[in-house]
Design an enzyme around this catalytic site. Structure first.
Site: not given
Ligand code: NAD
Length: 254
Positions: A64, A90, A157, A160, A190
């Site tokens: 992405v 996502n 982070y 962004s 999460i």
């Molecule tokens: N987990 C949390 O506490 C939390 C809190 C706030 C926001 N978020 C946001 O939620 C979203 C999902 O997070 P998550 O917790 O599932 O994280 P995660 O790291 O478990 O999953 C992220 C996913 O994105 C994929 N990914 C990473 N780089 C990529 C790229 N360049 N192109 C395509 N895919 C790519 C990974 O392979 C993975 O499947 C993110 O945007 C994260 O910033 C998460």
């Protein structure tokens, strides 16, 4: 939500974490789900898991952060189905941690690309296909870090994600005339692989995070997926330019 049969949803970063649960939930709602990721084997396995549940799913591997890859793949998906009803931006992540004094420009650009550029690239490419969708919408991901500017070393982070918050509103203004809604979710902490480093290196810190959450526990990916299911549905047809916090009452000073 049972009104989604025949609809097409594209979910970036859906090979694990929250993204996979979103794909599963939307698939159960009736969507054909298109999963994106950079781990191709995991992507194909995820499709098999969903297919076994009776969900129509396929996987497109692309990064992405790479403009050309995003544009050409979204075009392929949109042309195949003749429309996109829902884009879930996502994919995202911390990319590591760095204090500003020692932060490299390369790191800065990478984190901005992973969270903010990616949302712009995919949204821009999807617009012509969303125009052909029904109750079409985009759902972006900001974060509690987008409001409080992130924990130690996570300032870029947070920056962004604050950008994603503004981009959500800007896209909503721009796309309203086509009936395309644009909203965001702002997850708190999460329990996903996102936190795997701190979970293994500082388990006591990880365990203490729940003390800052009114509901006394971390969130589960399914609890983000259910809000996304609602935001995408006809029940949310009058919601646009909104960001919904999903944090169990995180950071309210307890
Ligand atoms: N987990 C949390 O506490 C939390 C809190 C706030 C926001 N978020 C946001 O939620 C979203 C999902 O997070 P998550 O917790 O599932 O994280 P995660 O790291 O478990 O999953 C992220 C996913 O994105 C994929 N990914 C990473 N780089 C990529 C790229 N360049 N192109 C395509 N895919 C790519 C990974 O392979 C993975 O499947 C993110 O945007 C994260 O910033 C998460």
């Amino acid at each position: 939500m049972s009104n989604s049969k025949g609809k097409v949803a594209v979910i970036t970063g859906a090979t694990g974490g929250i993204g996979f649960e979103v794909a599963k939930r939307l698939g159960k709602d009736g969507y054909t789900v298109v999963l994106n990721g950079i781990e191709d084997e995991a992507g194909e396995n995820r499709v098999k898991e969903l297919t076994a549940l009776g969900i129509t799913a396929e996987y497109y591997g692309f990064d992405v952060t790479k403009e050309e890859e995003v544009t050409s793949n979204i075009n392929k998906i949109g042309n195949k189905y003749g429309k996109i009803d829902l884009l879930v931006n996502n994919a995202g992540g911390l990319g590591g941690r760095s204090r500003f004094e020692e932060m490299t420009t390369e790191f800065y650009r990478f984190v901005m690309a992973l969270n903010l550029d990616s949302t712009f690239f995919a949204s821009r490419a999807a617009i012509p296909f969303l125009k052909k969708g029904t109750n079409a919408s985009i759902i972006n991901y900001t974060s509690i870090a987008g409001w409080n500017a992130g924990g130690p070393g996570a300032g870029i982070y947070g920056t962004s994600k604050a950008g994603v918050h503004a981009l959500t509103r800007a896209l909503a203004k721009d796309l309203a005339e086509y009936g395309i809604r644009v909203n965001a979710v702002s997850p708190g902490t999460i329990d996903t692989p996102f936190h795997k480093e701190i979970k293994s290196t500082k388990p006591e810190v990880f365990a203490s995070w729940k003390n800052n959450i009114l509901l006394g526990r971390l969130g589960q990916p399914e609890e983000v997926a259910s809000v996304i299911s609602f935001l995408a549905s006809d029940d949310a047809a009058f919601l646009t330019a909104e960001t919904i916090q999903i944090g169990g009452g995180q950071g309210l000073g307890i």
